[in-house]
Design an enzyme around this catalytic site. Structure first.
Site, PDB file in Angstrom:
ATOM      1  N   GLU A   1       0.855  -1.223   0.028  1.00 47.34           N
ATOM      2  CA  GLU A   1      -0.059   0.054   0.179  1.00 47.34           C
ATOM      3  C   GLU A   1       0.914   1.234   0.026  1.00 47.34           C
ATOM      4  OE1 GLU A   1      -3.106  -0.147  -0.404  1.00 47.34           O
ATOM      5  OE2 GLU A   1      -4.041  -1.910   0.528  1.00 47.34           O
TER       6      GLU A   1
ATOM      7  N   HIS B   1      -2.924   2.504   8.149  1.00 48.06           N
ATOM      8  CA  HIS B   1      -4.065   1.870   7.739  1.00 48.06           C
ATOM      9  C   HIS B   1      -4.266   0.624   8.433  1.00 48.06           C
ATOM     10  CE1 HIS B   1      -6.606  -0.269   4.920  1.00 48.06           C
ATOM     11  NE2 HIS B   1      -5.670  -1.159   4.816  1.00 48.06           N
TER      12      HIS B   1
ATOM     13  N   HIS C   1      -7.618  -2.495   9.881  1.00 49.18           N
ATOM     14  CA  HIS C   1      -8.897  -3.408   9.593  1.00 49.18           C
ATOM     15  C   HIS C   1      -9.685  -3.233  10.802  1.00 49.18           C
ATOM     16  CE1 HIS C   1      -6.279  -5.599   6.342  1.00 49.18           C
ATOM     17  NE2 HIS C   1      -6.558  -4.423   5.729  1.00 49.18           N
TER      18      HIS C   1
ATOM     19  N   GLU D   1     -17.593  12.911  22.239  1.00 55.59           N
ATOM     20  CA  GLU D   1     -15.923  13.141  21.741  1.00 55.59           C
ATOM     21  C   GLU D   1     -15.779  13.144  20.331  1.00 55.59           C
ATOM     22  OE1 GLU D   1     -12.384  11.371  23.078  1.00 55.59           O
ATOM     23  OE2 GLU D   1     -13.725   9.558  23.041  1.00 55.59           O
TER      24      GLU D   1
ATOM     25  N   HIS E   1     -13.134  -3.101   3.962  1.00 50.97           N
ATOM     26  CA  HIS E   1     -11.682  -3.356   3.812  1.00 50.97           C
ATOM     27  C   HIS E   1     -11.091  -2.812   5.104  1.00 50.97           C
ATOM     28  CE1 HIS E   1      -7.632  -3.099   1.700  1.00 50.97           C
ATOM     29  NE2 HIS E   1      -7.298  -3.068   2.926  1.00 50.97           N
TER      30      HIS E   1
END
Length: 281
Positions: free
Chosen positions: A121, A145, A147, A175, A216
């Site tokens: 990525e 990144h 999951h 919040e 994803h």
């Protein structure tokens, strides 16, 4: 121990990097080799590490280009490497890459031992770093990144619309609008790892510091490791609360009690926030 004689693994930025990887693993966001992390190094950090750099590898073209990241250095997790292994063995699971003067290729100068490469990525991270440098005047240095379960689950039952997602998350707990006042972007399902999803995500990150990838996971950006992890953690917790409330309410979003739009505006006023008015009624 003086800063000059610290090895790369003992540098403060690398300790923060490896801790975030471990924190994400402990949350359950990194099954197998899922997820990745990159950090744009400061000039003084690069200088402190240069004595420990190895003979550079070959330049590898990324398929994307950014003028404002020419000759920068990044710490990156490795493709196929596991977040759960990063803290125990950074040199095999993490690397430092140098960007060429054209801003379109990288080469490894430290770590990623035994033939490892930067995360698949990396093109998405690279373009998002470029956008966030522009959007934050260079303040943002971390792209993460992961999951997170509940965020992914919501992408299966909610319209893939930034306004709908943002409103659901803002209203899940008080919040949220403080932590991400501009909201969250949403990328429809795309094949990961290529230039297309990189461009789609970076377009959203011009406005947002968080972008959800349908079915994803999520991309988030921040100036340091604590704030970046905290952003991911807050959004995931809000997604969990919203999902639980939907289940308790027979899958209806017509909740008995919720934060009103005026309530969200009151929070913004009292905390001195500039919020995304397009996402308020």
């Amino acid at each position: 121990m003086s800063e000059e004689i610290k090895g790369i693994e003992q540098q403060e930025f690398m300790r923060g990097f490896t801790r975030l990887c471990d924190d994400g693993w402990l949350q359950g966001w990194h099954e197998r080799n899922g997820g990745n992390l990159t950090y744009r190094m400061k000039a003084e950090e690069v200088e402190a590490c240069k004595p420990f750099f190895k003979e550079p590898g070959e330049w590898v073209n990324m398929g994307v280009q950014a003028d404002n990241l020419r000759s920068e250095y990044f710490v990156t997790t490795g493709s196929g490497r596991y977040m759960r292994n990063v803290q125990g063995d950074p040199a095999h699971n993490v690397g430092i890459v140098e960007i060429n003067e054209a801003g379109d290729s990288w080469r490894i100068v430290w770590g990623l031992e035994d033939g490892a490469k930067p995360t698949s990525e990396f093109p998405s991270h690279f373009l998002n770093h470029s956008v966030r440098v522009e959007a934050t005047n260079g303040a943002d240095r971390v792209i993460y990144h992961a999951h997170p379960d509940n965020v992914i689950a919501l992408t299966k039952v909610m319209p893939l619309d930034a306004r709908e997602f943002t409103r659901a998350l803002w209203k899940a707990m008080t919040e949220c609008i403080v932590v991400f006042p501009k909201g969250v972007g949403v990328v429809p399902w795309m094949v990961p790892g290529g230039a297309d999803i990189a461009h789609a995500t970076s377009e959203l990150m011009k406005t947002f510091d968080a972008a959800i990838w349908a079915q994803h996971g999520m991309f988030v950006s921040g100036p340091d490791f604590d704030l970046t992890f905290g952003l991911m953690h807050t959004i995931e917790k809000a997604a969990k609360i919203h999902g639980q409330a939907l289940a308790m309410n027979n899958c209806s979003g017509d909740f008995m009690n919720t934060i009103t739009d005026q309530g969200l505006r009151d929070i913004a006023r009292d905390f001195g926030l500039t919020v995304n008015e397009d996402f308020l009624d």
